[in-house]
Design a protein around this motif. Structure first.
Motif, PDB file in Angstrom:
ATOM      1  N   PHE A  28       0.827  -1.198   0.000  1.00 40.40           N
ATOM      2  CA  PHE A  28       0.000   0.000   0.000  1.00 40.40           C
ATOM      3  C   PHE A  28       0.864   1.251   0.000  1.00 40.40           C
ATOM      4  CE2 PHE A  28      -2.232   3.267   2.512  1.00 40.40           C
ATOM      5  CZ  PHE A  28      -3.256   3.508   1.637  1.00 40.40           C
ATOM      6  N   ILE A  29       1.942   1.204   0.787  1.00 44.74           N
ATOM      7  CA  ILE A  29       2.821   2.372   0.869  1.00 44.74           C
ATOM      8  C   ILE A  29       3.432   2.661  -0.499  1.00 44.74           C
ATOM      9  CG2 ILE A  29       4.877   3.274   1.985  1.00 44.74           C
ATOM     10  CD1 ILE A  29       2.517   2.979   3.838  1.00 44.74           C
ATOM     11  N   LYS A  79       2.261   1.882  -3.400  1.00 44.36           N
ATOM     12  CA  LYS A  79       1.237   2.360  -4.315  1.00 44.36           C
ATOM     13  C   LYS A  79       0.869   3.797  -3.991  1.00 44.36           C
ATOM     14  CE  LYS A  79      -0.922  -0.979  -5.759  1.00 44.36           C
ATOM     15  NZ  LYS A  79      -1.681  -2.185  -5.455  1.00 44.36           N
ATOM     16  N   TRP A  80       0.776   4.080  -2.723  1.00 40.67           N
ATOM     17  CA  TRP A  80       0.425   5.434  -2.302  1.00 40.67           C
ATOM     18  C   TRP A  80       1.416   6.437  -2.893  1.00 40.67           C
ATOM     19  CZ3 TRP A  80      -3.434   7.783   0.478  1.00 40.67           C
ATOM     20  CH2 TRP A  80      -3.188   9.078   0.883  1.00 40.67           C
ATOM     21  N   TYR A  81       2.697   6.145  -2.709  1.00 40.20           N
ATOM     22  CA  TYR A  81       3.697   7.100  -3.184  1.00 40.20           C
ATOM     23  C   TYR A  81       3.696   7.194  -4.696  1.00 40.20           C
ATOM     24  CZ  TYR A  81       5.711   8.111   1.312  1.00 40.20           C
ATOM     25  OH  TYR A  81       5.888   8.571   2.579  1.00 40.20           O
ATOM     26  N   VAL A  89       1.194   6.594  -6.847  1.00 39.73           N
ATOM     27  CA  VAL A  89       0.023   7.292  -7.372  1.00 39.73           C
ATOM     28  C   VAL A  89       0.081   8.770  -7.008  1.00 39.73           C
ATOM     29  CG1 VAL A  89      -2.478   7.427  -7.307  1.00 39.73           C
ATOM     30  CG2 VAL A  89      -1.370   5.230  -7.372  1.00 39.73           C
TER      31      VAL A  89
END
Lengths: 506, 118, 505
Positions: free
Chosen positions: A397-398, A400-402, A404
């Protein structure tokens, strides 16, 4: 004494250990030596990272010859970060491999396995710490040759053709890098990376340097399995022994991504590569296609190792995409994903290796009923799989967060949407395996006594990685600090104008 | 014409490179593939060696009365690269021996399972 | 009533999240003895309810409560804060957890389900994440626990382990995960990108953004990203989830999970867009009409379903869109109605699901066509069913009346007559698909020779289940006469008011 030579230790320790491991003569002793050495290398890497985060970069002149004449080892936040990931994973995989190797590799080849592993680790560390473009090629080949050997050690004969294909592709890739480096040398007369970057800046536009860039990018593209140059990877990962796959999947391609970053940002300069040569668009398109095509391929495979191999190619797409966004945030997302993906894929391949240890093959139908019979292995697989999907509170998730948010920062909504859509395919290919494991019964005729939990030496390293998946998904300070320091460093040093030119004495 | 003559060393390199590359791709026999790979690598060695040449310079050995030497560094580099090439060839040949034992053939088209194709 | 005065108010939030987890672990430890395990479940749920009550009384006293955990991404932490909307949802969820636990004991044992420990454990995990959703302080925290909720309920949906369960679970997880990853995460990141903060702020955080395109896209992404709100065409997961055991359907798919969805939408409407800001969003009307269409279409589909749980599921889809509709009307009263509807629909629908489960356990009947004359054998259940239906329809003197009333007033105030029409038609449809069931049960008899009815004929569900049914159906009645605490809570929400006079010109 040791502190002074700290920078060289991650290379020297495994390199010296390699022949020792071969000579000790007993498999268990070799395992112990290799694990210890790898552990020491990890400690050295940790020290290096701390030093670099505190005081910027660190230079070590090999043999006392000063750069740019001698070979320089140069450590900054970027490579210390990757180095730590590589050495740590190597140690965990070595702990894991004692039982796994005993099962999958013929007993007379155990010593060779540990030797090749040590050589591979030395090569990978070398690629990371060297500050010399030609030296990088040499270390690349040391690690690659060791890798071909490692892949061919499995007892299934198909590993041989896979290794041969890998060897042919890998050698072509390395030779391309060699040609590129030769062209750079032809024009600039230097091989030291920092010196090269300064001198390349002196030329407005040179056909030789641009051709060199093209050769290097294709060569590195083969090594990091960038779509469509990835054809060697799925068979090699599928047929290699499980411990080897776990090690390679989480380190070798990552190091190649690092090489790409180093060439783009340090040597050629991001401005030149992206603005003048338009490489960002090429990389971005290839990365997005890789994400979709290979994630799709992963959903239709039957062999679970092949599924994860295709998933690896797709994940490399995410890293390259981060680079191609041409921003410090994007580069940071790429670097974080290098680390995070190493954690996920290491854990996943270790779990698959554990299944191989008990069941003897890793096709989708072999996973039936394992949720009940190998609960810890499958729980680990589930958590690492959720991490690949990018569920919150995991490292996926981390990443992907960064990624995106880096895309959105540039107003690139299309890429943001594509990244998120691509990750839906991960739901499918991980979901298929989990469904087989939890919702189906053990196939008829299997002895439930045989299919039980694997030894602790395999479970513990797997679970260390799984817990790291969760830990670094919640407390992200270490990874983000290191990655953002690295990205900042690379980006600024790539953009700054020409510092004073080091003159080469006649 | 002078374009061809002035850069003849590069033409040789390009010719060798493409020959080697073509053999790697088209050869059916694995040993020939390795041979092609060798030719491919050799062309790069030639590239390096020829670029170290300084017009009018002699071999880089210190002799009295000689002022101009060719650049020795590419030679040294290529010595390393040759070692790498030899190592690659030996690993490749070793793999071929094991493939021959396991499959009974080193001809690519004789592998029964298409998964095994190289 | 504050049993937890000795704890620092802010720590109550942590307790509310952790207590169900501890209870879950305790019941894992007590798995050998079912009685002890169930005792642990009920004790935990009661403790949780008292904690939520303490939080409520603090909220009424104006005590600020907030906690920050770790920082996930620089600038955004996992953080919690108490605000009235969350308190309201937490009250409903924690109270109904007690009732459902009591009900589940009767149901699971009566049905001889396997893996009961896993069932109760996942249940506790789901409640814990619902509490975290209730009190989340920013969108990221909400998103994180939204996903945890999805994953922790997946084993519950697929509890039976059969082919249908697997298929249902696949649809459930597929739709909920896909919408949340593809749309909701994008919406959260988009908000972060344009607004720079993700904190739930009274009045909204997107007021500064003047780009109507971005706002419009974000609203659509939020509405569809929160797949748990089941707006068409992403509603399929809810009927699919009905393969779960009935207590799961009752608490999770009539209360906790689906309400977490509409709760998130309300949160986004009130605290991200702001009720006033929502009026400026160009797609608000579009989503409003989609919600209206969902109400009507799913009511129509509900009429065609013979399986009782499927009919109730489509009825839930329709009722959820009431709340979405209320949130999107961008009127203070309508939002109040939507919020109140969370409570009233929860109580009504859980009664209906409890009855459906009771019928399945006692009479082994799933289809409505088989239920003729059931009023003779299960009179209490069927009376409760009638009460629940009337409350859902919105007839006095039952709870549903008030929320519908406020929604009507809100629609009038927003000058959306078409919404008014939709609400009216939908109420008629509710009558058409709900009331025939108790009528059939009481007035149609399968046998020709009528005997006078006597108590000896009855064959009700196990006692714990029956108690639960009686409590919730009385709840439907009580909430009509005494909903003052909820109304007061709703009036505490910034920008939301049940007072129509105040806003009149």
């Amino acid at each position: 004494m040791l502190e002074q030579h700290l920078a060289a230790l991650p290379i020297l320790l495994p390199l010296i250990a390699a022949p020792i491991v071969l000579l000790v003569g007993r498999s268990s002793l070799a395992w112990m030596v290799a694990t210890l050495v790898s552990g020491f290398a990890t400690i050295a890497a940790w020290q290096l990272l701390i030093t670099c985060l505190a005081s910027g970069s660190l230079s070590y002149a090999v043999g006392g010859w000063m750069a740019p004449w001698g070979i320089e080892l140069r450590i900054d936040a970027a490579n210390a970060f990757v180095l730590l990931a590589v050495t740590a994973i190597s140690t965990l995989v070595l702990i894991y491999s004692k039982d796994s190797v005993a099962k999958e590799i013929e007993s007379d080849k155990h010593l060779l396995f540990y030797t090749a592993h040590m050589l591979c680790l030395a090569g990978l560390s070398g690629i990371l710490v060297t500050g010399d473009a030609f030296n990088l090629f040499v270390f690349l080949e040391i690690s690659s040759l060791a890798t071909y050997t490692l892949v061919s050690l499995a007892s299934d004969r198909r590993c041989l053709t896979a290794a041969f294909r890998y060897l042919v592709m890998g050698t072509i890739g390395a030779t391309f890098i060699l040609i590129g480096v030769g062209m750079l040398y032809m024009k600039t007369g230097t091989l030291n990376m920092l010196d090269l970057s300064v001198r390349i800046n002196l030329y407005e536009s040179s056909r030789t340097i641009n051709t060199g860039l093209a050769f290097v990018m294709v060569g590195v593209g083969i090594k990091l399995a960038l779509f469509p140059l990835h054809m060697w990877l799925p068979p090699a990962y599928t047929h290699a022994p499980s411990a080897v796959t776990a090690f390679l999947a989480s380190t070798a391609t990552k190091v190649a991504v690092y090489v790409m970053i180093r060439f783009i940002f340090t040597i050629f300069g991001a401005d030149h590569v992206f603005n003048d040569m338009g490489m960002d668009l090429i990389l971005m398109v290839l990365a997005v296609v890789a994400i979709f095509k290979c994630s799709y391929m992963a959903t239709v495979q039957n062999n679970v190792k092949t599924v994860l191999a295709f998933s690896s190619v797709a994940q490399i797409g995410y890293m390259v995409l981060g680079i191609a966004l041409v921003s410090a945030a994007g580069l940071m997302a790429g670097l974080i994903h290098i680390f995070n993906h190493a954690l996920m894929k290491g854990a996943l391949f270790m779990a698959v290796g554990a299944v191989f240890y008990r069941v003897g093959s890793v096709n989708l139908q072999d996973f039936r009923g394992l949720g009940k019979h190998m609960p810890w292995t499958m729980a680990g697989f589930t958590l690492a799989g959720l991490s690949i999907i990018g569920v919150p509170l995991t490292v996926g998730f981390i990443s992907k967060w960064y990624l995106v948010s880096a895309a959105l920062d540039q107003g690139n909504w299309l890429v943001a949407v594509l990244v998120l859509l691509g990750s839906l395919l991960a739901v499918v290919y991980i979901g298929r395996i989990l469904e087989a494991a939890y919702f189906q019964k053990l196939p008829e005729g299997t002895d439930p006594e045989q299919v039980k939990e694997v030894p602790y030496l395999m479970l513990v390293p797997m679970w260390i990685l799984v817990i790291a998946n969760l830990y670094f998904g919640i407390d992200t300070s270490l990874t983000t600090d290191a990655a953002s320091a690295a990205a900042q460093w690379l980006f600024e040093n790539s953009q700054t104008s020409v510092p004073q030119v080091m003159e080469m004495k006649p | 014409m002078s374009f061809i003559l002035d850069y003849y060393n590069y033409w040789v390199v390009v010719f060798l490179m493409m020959t080697g590359f073509y053999i790697v791709i088209s050869a059916n026999n694995l040993v020939k593939k390795i041979a092609g790979l060798n030719i491919f690598q050799t062309s790069v060695f030639m590239l390096y060696i020829s670029m170290g040449k300084v017009t009018g310079g002699t071999a880089p050995i210190v002799v009295e009365g000689v002022e101009l030497y060719s650049n020795p560094l590419p030679h040294v580099l290529i010595l390393t690269a040759i070692v790498v090439g030899v190592a690659t060839t030996s690993v490749g040949l070793a793999l071929i021996i094991r493939i021959k034992r396991a499959y009974g053939t080193v001809e690519e088209n004789e592998f029964k399972n298409s998964d095994d194709a190289i | 009533m504050n049993l937890w005065g000795f704890v620092e108010p802010s720590q109550l939030i942590l307790l509310a999240i952790i207590v169900p987890l501890i209870g879950g672990c305790a019941l894992l430890a007590a798995r050998k003895s079912p009685n002890l395990r169930e005792a642990v479940t009920i004790t935990t749920s009661i403790i949780l309810f008292t904690i939520v009550l303490a939080i409520t009384s603090n909220a009424f006293n104006g005590v600020q409560m907030q906690v920050t955990w770790v920082e996930l991404v620089p600038g955004i932490a996992l953080a919690f804060e108490v605000e009235p909307l969350g308190v309201l949802f937490a009250l409903v969820a924690s109270f109904l957890w007690i009732i459902t636990s009591i009900y589940a004991i009767g149901y699971m044992r009566g049905h001889h389900e396997k893996n009961q420990t896993r069932f109760f454990f996942c249940f506790a995990l789901a409640i814990s994440s619902v509490m975290a959703i209730c009190f989340s302080r920013n969108l990221l925290t909400l998103f994180v626990f939204y996903e945890v909720l999805t994953l922790s309920t997946y084993p519950l949906v697929t509890h039976a382990g059969t082919y249908e369960a697997k298929k249902g679970g696949r649809i459930y997880l597929g739709i909920l995960l896909s919408t949340s990853i593809a749309f909701l995460l994008l919406a959260v990141l988009g908000t972060w990108s344009v607004a720079g903060i993700l904190e739930f702020t009274p009045g909204g955080i997107l007021n500064e953004v003047n780009n109507p395109l971005v706002l419009g896209v974000l609203l659509v992404l939020f509405c569809y990203g929160i797949g748990k709100a089941a707006i068409m065409p992403f509603h399929r997961w809810l009927p699919a989830a009905m393969v779960a055991p009935t207590p799961v359907s009752a608490l999770l798919h009539a209360v906790a999970v689906v309400k977490a969805g509409v709760f998130s939408i309300l949160k986004v409407a009130i605290y991200i867009f702001g009720i006033d800001g929502l009026k400026e969003v160009p797609t608000a009307d579009l989503m409003l009409y989609i919600a209206a269409a969902t109400i009507l279409l799913s009511s129509c589909i509900a009429m065609t379903k013979d399986n009782l749980k499927a009919r109730l599921a489509y009825s839930t889809v329709s009722q959820l869109s009431y709340i979405v509709l209320g949130a999107l009307l961008a009127s203070s009263v309508a939002t109040a109605g939507a919020t109140l509807h969370i409570v009233t629909h929860a109580v009504g629908k859980i009664t209906l699901f409890f009855c459906a489960g009771a019928i399945m356990v006692a009479a082994h009947k799933k289809n409505i066509s088989e239920m003729a004359g059931l009023g003779r054998t299960m009179p209490i259940t069927m009376i409760a069913f009638a009460i629940g239906s009337l409350s859902i329809i919105g007839l006095p003197p039952f709870a549903g009346t008030w929320s519908k009333w406020f929604l009507f007033v809100g629609a009038l105030e927003a000058d959306k007559l078409i919404v008014l029409a939709v609400l009216t038609i939908s109420s008629l449809l509710n009558i058409a698909y709900l009331l025939p069931i108790p009528i059939k049960a009481f007035f149609n008899s399968p046998e020709k020779n009528e005997q006078p009815w006597s108590w000896s004929q009855t064959k009700e569900a196990p006692l714990p289940s029956l108690i639960a049914i009686v409590i919730t159906s009385i709840g439907c009645l009580v909430l009509f006469f005494y909903n003052q605490p909820f109304i007061e809570l709703i009036n505490l929400i910034p920008g939301v008011s049940t007072n129509t006079q105040e806003l009149a010109p």
